[in-house]
Design a protein around this motif. Structure first.
Motif, mmCIF file in Angstrom:
data_model
loop_
_atom_site.group_PDB
_atom_site.id
_atom_site.type_symbol
_atom_site.label_atom_id
_atom_site.label_comp_id
_atom_site.label_asym_id
_atom_site.label_seq_id
_atom_site.Cartn_x
_atom_site.Cartn_y
_atom_site.Cartn_z
ATOM 1 N N GLY A 84 59.388 26.872 41.008
ATOM 2 C CA GLY A 84 59.262 25.744 40.089
ATOM 3 C C GLY A 84 57.928 25.045 40.283
ATOM 4 O O GLY A 84 57.325 25.087 41.359
ATOM 5 N N SER A 85 57.451 24.383 39.240
ATOM 6 C CA SER A 85 56.116 23.782 39.262
ATOM 7 C C SER A 85 55.990 22.640 40.268
ATOM 8 O O SER A 85 54.938 22.452 40.882
ATOM 9 C CB SER A 85 55.746 23.292 37.861
ATOM 10 N N ALA A 86 57.053 21.856 40.462
ATOM 11 C CA ALA A 86 56.979 20.729 41.404
ATOM 12 C C ALA A 86 56.808 21.219 42.841
ATOM 13 O O ALA A 86 56.023 20.668 43.618
ATOM 14 C CB ALA A 86 58.230 19.871 41.287
ATOM 15 N N TYR A 87 57.550 22.271 43.206
ATOM 16 C CA TYR A 87 57.462 22.858 44.548
ATOM 17 C C TYR A 87 56.059 23.440 44.765
ATOM 18 O O TYR A 87 55.434 23.241 45.805
ATOM 19 C CB TYR A 87 58.528 23.947 44.685
ATOM 20 N N ILE A 88 55.551 24.145 43.753
ATOM 21 C CA ILE A 88 54.226 24.767 43.858
ATOM 22 C C ILE A 88 53.144 23.715 44.009
ATOM 23 O O ILE A 88 52.231 23.852 44.827
ATOM 24 C CB ILE A 88 53.976 25.655 42.622
ATOM 25 N N GLU A 89 53.231 22.652 43.232
ATOM 26 C CA GLU A 89 52.217 21.592 43.319
ATOM 27 C C GLU A 89 52.237 20.942 44.697
ATOM 28 O O GLU A 89 51.193 20.594 45.261
ATOM 29 C CB GLU A 89 52.463 20.546 42.236
ATOM 30 N N GLY A 90 53.427 20.781 45.270
ATOM 31 C CA GLY A 90 53.537 20.220 46.617
ATOM 32 C C GLY A 90 52.882 21.107 47.663
ATOM 33 O O GLY A 90 52.172 20.626 48.549
ATOM 34 N N SER A 137 54.727 17.959 58.770
ATOM 35 C CA SER A 137 56.078 18.160 58.238
ATOM 36 C C SER A 137 56.564 16.879 57.583
ATOM 37 O O SER A 137 56.495 15.802 58.185
ATOM 38 C CB SER A 137 57.048 18.568 59.348
ATOM 39 N N GLY A 138 57.045 17.014 56.346
ATOM 40 C CA GLY A 138 57.596 15.863 55.653
ATOM 41 C C GLY A 138 59.094 15.736 55.884
ATOM 42 O O GLY A 138 59.661 16.333 56.791
ATOM 43 N N LYS A 139 59.758 14.969 55.029
ATOM 44 C CA LYS A 139 61.195 14.760 55.158
ATOM 45 C C LYS A 139 61.963 15.935 54.583
ATOM 46 O O LYS A 139 61.462 16.676 53.745
ATOM 47 C CB LYS A 139 61.594 13.475 54.435
ATOM 48 N N ASN A 140 63.188 16.092 55.067
ATOM 49 C CA ASN A 140 64.094 17.116 54.572
ATOM 50 C C ASN A 140 65.195 16.490 53.737
ATOM 51 O O ASN A 140 65.385 15.260 53.729
ATOM 52 C CB ASN A 140 64.715 17.894 55.740
ATOM 53 N N LEU A 141 65.943 17.344 53.068
ATOM 54 C CA LEU A 141 66.990 16.870 52.177
ATOM 55 C C LEU A 141 68.087 16.107 52.928
ATOM 56 O O LEU A 141 68.705 15.209 52.369
ATOM 57 C CB LEU A 141 67.598 18.072 51.442
ATOM 58 N N LYS A 142 68.306 16.466 54.200
ATOM 59 C CA LYS A 142 69.383 15.810 54.950
ATOM 60 C C LYS A 142 69.110 14.321 55.182
ATOM 61 O O LYS A 142 70.023 13.584 55.544
ATOM 62 C CB LYS A 142 69.601 16.512 56.296
ATOM 63 N N SER A 143 67.852 13.889 54.954
ATOM 64 C CA SER A 143 67.533 12.471 55.135
ATOM 65 C C SER A 143 68.027 11.614 53.971
ATOM 66 O O SER A 143 68.085 10.389 54.090
ATOM 67 C CB SER A 143 66.029 12.281 55.305
ATOM 68 N N ILE A 144 68.398 12.241 52.830
ATOM 69 C CA ILE A 144 68.828 11.452 51.679
ATOM 70 C C ILE A 144 70.214 11.847 51.154
ATOM 71 O O ILE A 144 70.762 11.140 50.318
ATOM 72 C CB ILE A 144 67.813 11.551 50.522
ATOM 73 N N LEU A 201 64.724 17.800 38.416
ATOM 74 C CA LEU A 201 64.909 19.233 38.196
ATOM 75 C C LEU A 201 64.058 20.072 39.151
ATOM 76 O O LEU A 201 64.461 21.158 39.568
ATOM 77 C CB LEU A 201 64.557 19.585 36.740
ATOM 78 N N GLY A 202 62.872 19.571 39.509
ATOM 79 C CA GLY A 202 62.024 20.292 40.455
ATOM 80 C C GLY A 202 62.650 20.381 41.834
ATOM 81 O O GLY A 202 62.572 21.424 42.504
ATOM 82 N N GLN A 203 63.307 19.296 42.276
ATOM 83 C CA GLN A 203 63.989 19.306 43.569
ATOM 84 C C GLN A 203 65.175 20.264 43.551
ATOM 85 O O GLN A 203 65.409 20.995 44.514
ATOM 86 C CB GLN A 203 64.470 17.897 43.920
ATOM 87 N N VAL A 260 65.900 21.852 53.313
ATOM 88 C CA VAL A 260 65.037 21.986 52.131
ATOM 89 C C VAL A 260 64.061 20.814 52.119
ATOM 90 O O VAL A 260 64.469 19.661 52.287
ATOM 91 C CB VAL A 260 65.878 21.990 50.837
ATOM 92 N N PRO A 261 62.757 21.060 51.962
ATOM 93 C CA PRO A 261 61.807 19.950 51.959
ATOM 94 C C PRO A 261 62.046 19.000 50.791
ATOM 95 O O PRO A 261 62.366 19.438 49.679
ATOM 96 C CB PRO A 261 60.442 20.645 51.845
ATOM 97 N N LEU A 262 61.920 17.725 51.051
ATOM 98 C CA LEU A 262 62.021 16.711 50.008
ATOM 99 C C LEU A 262 60.668 16.639 49.310
ATOM 100 O O LEU A 262 59.667 16.229 49.905
ATOM 101 C CB LEU A 262 62.396 15.365 50.622
ATOM 102 N N LEU A 263 60.616 17.061 48.065
ATOM 103 C CA LEU A 263 59.351 17.141 47.341
ATOM 104 C C LEU A 263 58.795 15.746 47.067
ATOM 105 O O LEU A 263 59.529 14.844 46.644
ATOM 106 C CB LEU A 263 59.544 17.881 46.016
ATOM 107 N N GLU A 264 57.504 15.590 47.292
ATOM 108 C CA GLU A 264 56.866 14.296 47.067
ATOM 109 C C GLU A 264 56.970 13.863 45.617
ATOM 110 O O GLU A 264 57.067 12.680 45.304
ATOM 111 C CB GLU A 264 55.401 14.345 47.505
ATOM 112 N N TYR A 265 56.930 14.840 44.707
ATOM 113 C CA TYR A 265 56.991 14.508 43.281
ATOM 114 C C TYR A 265 58.403 14.162 42.836
ATOM 115 O O TYR A 265 58.592 13.687 41.710
ATOM 116 C CB TYR A 265 56.456 15.683 42.452
ATOM 117 N N ALA A 266 59.383 14.411 43.692
ATOM 118 C CA ALA A 266 60.773 14.085 43.344
ATOM 119 C C ALA A 266 61.218 12.760 43.954
ATOM 120 O O ALA A 266 62.272 12.245 43.591
ATOM 121 C CB ALA A 266 61.706 15.197 43.819
#
Length: 280
Positions: A84-90, A137-144, A201-203, A260-266
């Motif tokens: 997906g484009s959001a993951y790629i941009e990150g 390393s950024g945040k992961n999905l388990k943080s939210i 949707l990107g996340q 799963v990395p928490l995308l900055e754009y999400a």
């Protein structure tokens, strides 16, 4: 250079490729390290024109971001479950940013060496490496969200994960495959910020891609009925994830989802906006 080696690795995403992809980024890291090291003595000797090289470097590293974006977009066309484009941009933004961290490491190390002594330069370099390790390393999905396995239910032609409707299945053969290879999970947001982030949707696409990259995917091209899906419960914000793997491994899938990395754009921060609004 140690800083760039520290931040460069090929993981489950198989990117950068080994060895040629790594050679490219090591070469760029060498250039970034040289720029950061040369900038300090140049400025101390009042060679201010040397600063122009830093602006040129910034342009080159922006081009690196563009190159990574275009490369990953091309690769994504061949994936059964795209990033997906959001993951790629990150990912592209990370490759650009890490070159700036290399420049900063070289700049701080050289400055302390020139102004004080070599051992202070070594100390500053070690501290910069520790800072890089924290920032890489950024945040992961388990943080939210809280991730839990959920029952897959087929009611007539309808497929459900827990009580969340996923899709309509017409063929009995497809239903049998889903019973055998399907896994279901419910992601419950821990707050309003998490609810909005997983609605992106990107996340959601990043979640499905990571599962397929590590577990594999039970589908082939031209089989839309076997496509993994992530659907939102509009009432409470829970996200239902349905995925088909060659072999069912619930515990491993849980670990993958949590990391799963928490995308900055999400990322959205409505709670901060609410606090500012109340204080205003």
């Amino acid at each position: 250079m140690i800083a760039r080696f520290q931040m460069l690795r090929t993981d489950y995403r198989q990117y950068p490729t080994y060895p040629h992809g790594k050679i490219i980024h090591i070469a760029l890291g060498f250039i970034a390290a040289g720029l950061g090291a040369v900038a300090v003595p140049a400025l101390l000797n009042k060679e201010y024109t040397a600063v122009t090289f830093l602006t040129l470097a910034a342009q080159q590293f922006r081009d690196v971001r563009k190159m990574e974006r275009e490369t990953l977009m091309k690769i994504d066309e061949t994936e059964l479950v795209p990033r997906g484009s959001a993951y790629i941009e990150g990912i592209a933004m990370v490759f650009e940013g890490r070159n700036y961290l290399v420049i900063l490491t070289a700049l701080v190390t050289t400055l302390c060496t020139v102004l004080f002594a070599w051992y202070w330069g070594v100390t500053a370099g070690v501290l910069a490496l520790l800072l890089n390790a924290m920032l890489k390393s950024g945040k992961n999905l388990k943080s939210i969200v809280d991730v839990q396995p959920a029952e897959i239910r087929i009611d007539g032609p309808g497929l459900y994960v827990d009580n969340i409707y996923i899709m309509n299945i017409g063929l009995e053969d497809t239903r049998d495959k889903m019973r055998k290879h399907g896994m279901g999970f419910i992601l419950t947001p821990s707050n309003k910020d998490g609810r909005i982030s997983i609605a992106n949707l990107g996340q959601r696409q990043a979640i499905l891609h990571n599962l397929s990259a590590i577990l594999g995917i039970y589908r082939d091209s031209g089989e839309p009925s076997l496509l993994p899906m992530a659907k939102l419960d509009l009432e409470d914000g829970r996200l239902a994830v349905f995925f088909l793997a060659p072999q069912v491994h619930l515990e491993q899938a849980l670990q993958i989802l949590q990391h799963v990395p928490l995308l900055e754009y999400a990322v959205r921060l409505p709670r901060k906006a609410e606090r500012k609004g109340r204080s205003g």
